[in-house]
Every structure is written in structure tokens, then in C-alpha cells.
Write a protein that holds these residues in place. Structure first.
Motif, short mmCIF file in Angstrom:
data_model
loop_
_atom_site.label_atom_id
_atom_site.label_comp_id
_atom_site.label_asym_id
_atom_site.label_seq_id
_atom_site.Cartn_x
_atom_site.Cartn_y
_atom_site.Cartn_z
N GLU A 154 8.71 51.49 -8.04
CA GLU A 154 8.48 52.80 -7.41
C GLU A 154 7.25 52.77 -6.52
OE1 GLU A 154 10.20 56.18 -10.41
OE2 GLU A 154 8.18 55.42 -10.81
N ALA A 155 7.32 53.51 -5.44
CA ALA A 155 6.17 53.69 -4.56
C ALA A 155 6.31 55.04 -3.86
CB ALA A 155 6.10 52.57 -3.53
N GLN A 156 5.19 55.74 -3.67
CA GLN A 156 5.19 57.03 -2.97
C GLN A 156 4.53 56.88 -1.61
OE1 GLN A 156 4.83 59.58 -7.10
NE2 GLN A 156 3.48 60.11 -5.42
N VAL A 206 9.17 64.32 -2.42
CA VAL A 206 8.14 64.71 -3.40
C VAL A 206 6.98 65.38 -2.67
CG1 VAL A 206 8.70 62.90 -5.08
CG2 VAL A 206 7.05 62.43 -3.25
N TYR A 207 6.15 66.08 -3.43
CA TYR A 207 4.91 66.62 -2.88
C TYR A 207 3.75 65.86 -3.51
CZ TYR A 207 7.40 70.40 -0.62
OH TYR A 207 8.23 71.11 0.20
N GLY A 233 6.11 64.05 0.90
CA GLY A 233 6.22 62.60 0.92
C GLY A 233 7.57 62.13 0.41
N THR A 234 7.69 60.83 0.22
CA THR A 234 8.94 60.22 -0.23
C THR A 234 8.67 59.27 -1.39
OG1 THR A 234 9.84 60.30 2.02
CG2 THR A 234 10.92 58.81 0.46
N LEU A 235 9.42 59.44 -2.46
CA LEU A 235 9.36 58.50 -3.59
C LEU A 235 10.46 57.47 -3.39
CD1 LEU A 235 8.50 57.53 -6.44
CD2 LEU A 235 10.13 59.17 -7.38
N VAL A 236 10.07 56.20 -3.26
CA VAL A 236 11.02 55.10 -3.12
C VAL A 236 11.28 54.52 -4.51
CG1 VAL A 236 11.51 52.89 -2.03
CG2 VAL A 236 10.05 54.56 -0.86
N THR A 237 12.54 54.46 -4.91
CA THR A 237 12.91 53.90 -6.21
C THR A 237 13.88 52.75 -6.00
OG1 THR A 237 12.69 56.09 -7.23
CG2 THR A 237 13.85 54.40 -8.50
N VAL A 238 13.58 51.62 -6.61
CA VAL A 238 14.41 50.42 -6.48
C VAL A 238 14.83 49.96 -7.87
CG1 VAL A 238 14.55 48.06 -5.60
CG2 VAL A 238 13.11 49.74 -4.43
#
Length: 394
Positions: A254-256, A285-286, A293-298
Motif C-alpha cells: 500500500e502507498a498513499q 482517500v483524504y 489523495g489516492t490509496l494504491v493497493t497491490v
């Protein structure tokens, strides 16, 4: 879709892997023609027939016009591949293997991965192997657990235990098989291929073998790698109760982010999926100070987590990646093909034992048929679904 299975009973090495694919039918002229276009040391490849412990196999020999085997850094190799005319899949496959190899060796030597040097023989083996996959139109690779061997190996730095340190680093997270055979059964190049490209490690049971190729090494003991083209079996397994042993462990990365364009996010997703991620998705996301913002989930298998983590760090603006291990209970999946008035359509079925729980026509097949026949997407989709449902009742 073609699936390759590596039977690593006696380990795996780069030359054996390439030779096995040539024995399986990969076009050696196609491979050599592409390799000769690269700005590397002039070379030649010879393919020999060799019998090892009663097994007829192919063996490759690589030789050079100059007496000295030249070396090139990871940075140089990446530049050569990026600027080449190699097929896109071959480029991605080659870069993935070099990336895993260089990361492991760089970590052990305490240097940046871009400063790791490769012999020309290794460069030819790795890129040649990826070209062989392209020639055979392989879309996924499975493999058996792999033995590493035991004993000691002499190098220019002195005597090292087997498996060699780089090999062992690359084999982290990969199931090892027990084989009481002295010597180096799995080499760093072979381990890098497994780590970079294998989707799943599993026994061969439950699959149909369509074709077999054998690649031989230098040693006299059984030193053969088997490469199998396989397809799923039509035999329905007996239903069973799901236990914790049936669950699969995966990593969640995960990364925001709050400073990337949509195009950049799209490219990052493309690279992650090409690298073998099981799934990638973005969630709005906030963040601090109420910034959107954006939460990247892999979702990624254990052996490909390092590779996908590196892509996140390279292709996004994140300053760090979170990693956690989850377990998941997944359904068995298989494909059938139905003949519609608009052409053949593949349908994916999700099963538990011999019971079909879900099914859906494949998007690409439906979209292709809709475009070619100039009809509505939903018309083709519903027709394929109806045929698949009718087959369930037969």
C-alpha cells in the motif's frame, strides 16, 4: 493461452532453461536473429543433442570471437534493452529477471543494483530465454519446488557453500525440494528466472501434459531440466472441506499519494500487472490537511512482492510502501469455450470441487466479437452466458 511448467527435480540454470525451451520447439533462428541486433560482444550459439543418464536432451554452448568474456552493468543492460527492437514482452521479461538478479547480488555485495555486472553469457541466456518464451507464445509459468544442492563451490573470491549466497537470496520465499545430491543444482540465473516469472509453485498433479522438452547441463549426474506445456485436466476433483492448509498467503502493498496525475497512475498499474501482481486498485482517500489523495493497493504473491514494491517506488511519487501478509481462500478456476453466432467465446468458471459457483464470459472475447460482428456487447455477453448455463444442466 499457453502454460509452461518447469519440473525442477534436478534444479534449474539459465542454459538448461533455454535449452529445454528449444527442445520444446522454440525457434533458435528467431532467438539468435534478435540477439544479434543488440550492441553486445559478437557471439555464437550452438545447440547440441546430449544424452544425460539415458535422457535425450538439448544442450547449448555460447562462444565469443574475442578470448575474453566481457561484462556489462545492470544500468547498461537496462539501457540496451530499452533502446532495442526486442518484442515488448521480451523486454519486460528480461528486465524483470535482471532486476531480481541485480537486487540480490547488490544487497549481498553492499552496492547499488545498477552497479552489478553480468557476463555476456548470462545476458545472452536471460534475453534468449525470454525470446524463447515469446517464440512459444507462453503466457504463464508454473514450477515445482526446487532443490538447491549442497557442498562447496570454488569462486574467484574463494570457497562458498552451496547454494551460493546470491542463489539463496533469490530463493527466499520459494519452496525448496529435498534432493541429497552434491553440487550446485540451481544457479543464480535459474533462481532469478523462478523468482521473476513463476506464477505459482506446485506439484504437477491435476494437469494434462501436452509436450515435453529437456535441457541438459554440463554435469554427468542427472542434470536435466524438464519443460512441459500443460493444460488443465477435465477430471473433476472430489469436493473437500476447506482448511487453513488450503489458504494461500499473499502480500498486500500500500502507498498513499496526493501529487500524481491520472496518466501516471495508469502507467504504474500497467507495469505492476505486467510484473505479475494479482490485482491493483486505487481508492480515493483524504490525507493530511484534508487533501484529496489516492490509496494504491497491490495484491501480490510472496515471491514477486519485492519486484512490485520496487515498481511502486520507481513509478509513483510515494516515499515509502507498507507491506502486510494476508491469507486468502480462493476458488478453483477453469475456462470453457462456447460457440455463439458471433464466434467462440471463452467463459471463466469459479468452482469449489465439482460445483460451479460463478461464471462469466471473458471481456476481451465478447468485445472482439461485438466489434467484428457490429452488434451490442450485452447481446454477445448474454448469449454466451446462456450457452454456458445450458452446459451446466447437461
Amino acid at each position: 493461452m499457453k502454460t509452461l511448467y518447469f519440473d525442477c527435480t534436478f534444479g534449474i540454470a539459465g542454459d538448461r532453461a533455454l535449452a529445454a525451451l528449444i527442445d520444446l520447439g522454440a525457434d533458435i533462428s528467431y532467438i539468435v536473429d534478435h540477439l544479434r541486433k543488440l550492441p553486445i560482444e559478437p557471439f555464437g550459439i550452438e545447440v547440441h543433442n546430449r544424452t544425460n543418464q539415458g535422457i535425450a536432451a538439448k544442450k547449448i554452448s555460447i562462444f565469443y570471437q574475442s578470448e575474453k568474456n566481457q561484462h556489462q552493468s545492470t544500468h547498461e543492460i537496462s539501457k540496451i534493452i530499452a533502446e532495442s527492437e526486442l518484442p515488448v514482452k521480451t523486454m519486460e521479461c528480461s528486465l524483470a529477471i535482471f532486476h531480481e538478479f541485480a537486487n540480490a547480488k547488490g544487497k549481498l555485495n553492499g552496492i547499488d543494483s545498477n552497479e552489478v555486472y553480468f557476463e555476456i553469457a548470462s545476458i545472452i541466456e536471460i534475453i534468449g530465454f525470454c525470446l524463447a518464451l515469446e517464440s512459444l507464445e507462453i503466457t504463464e509459468i508454473l514450477a515445482s519446488p526446487v532443490p538447491a544442492g549442497f557442498g562447496h563451490k570454488m569462486t574467484v573470491q574463494g570457497s562458498y557453500p552451496i547454494p551460493a549466497p546470491t542463489t539463496l537470496e533469490l530463493l527466499k520465499g520459494i519452496p525448496l525440494a529435498e534432493l541429497n545430491l552434491k553440487g550446485e543444482l540451481t544457479t543464480p540465473t535459474g533462481a532469478a528466472i523462478l523468482r521473476a516469472l513463476v506464477k505459482k509453485f506446485m506439484p504437477i498433479g491435476g494437469l494434462i501434459v501436452d509436450k515435453v522438452g529437456y535441457g541438459a547441463g554440463e554435469k554427468d549426474h542427472p542434470n536435466v531440466l524438464r519443460a512441459l506445456l500443460i493444460s488443465p485436466s477435465d477430471i473433476q476433483p472430489t469436493p473437500k472441506t476447506v482448511t487453513n492448509q488450503d489458504r494461500e498467503s499473499i502480500y498486500i502493498l500500500e502507498a498513499q499519494l496526493d501529487d500524481m496525475t491520472g496518466e501516471g497512475l495508469g502507467f504504474a498499474m500497467e507495469r505492476l500487472l505486467a510484473a505479475g501482481a494479482l490485482d491493483v486498485f486505487y481508492t480515493p482517500v483524504y490525507m493530511k490537511k484534508n487533501r484529496p489523495g489516492t490509496l494504491v493497493t497491490v495484491l501480490v504473491s510472496l515471491n514477486l512482492a519485492d519486484r512490485c514494491e520496487q515498481i511502486l517506488l520507481e513509478e509513483t511519487t510515494t516515499l515509502g510502501v507498507r507491506r502486510s501478509m494476508w491469507s486468502r481462500n480462493i476458488l478453483d478456476r477453469r475456462f470453457i469455450e462456447v460457440e455463439t453466432p458471433y464466434g467462440p467465446i471463452k467463459v471463466k468458471q469459479a468452482c469449489r470441487g465439482n460445483k460451479i459457483l460463478h461464471q462469466a464470459p471473458e471481456y476481451e472475447d465478447v468485445a472482439r466479437a461485438a466489434r467484428e460482428q457490429q452488434v451490442a456487447f450485452q447481446l454477445v455477453y448474454q448469449y454466451a452466458m446462456k450457452l454456458a448455463m445450458s452446459q451446466m444442466g447437461e
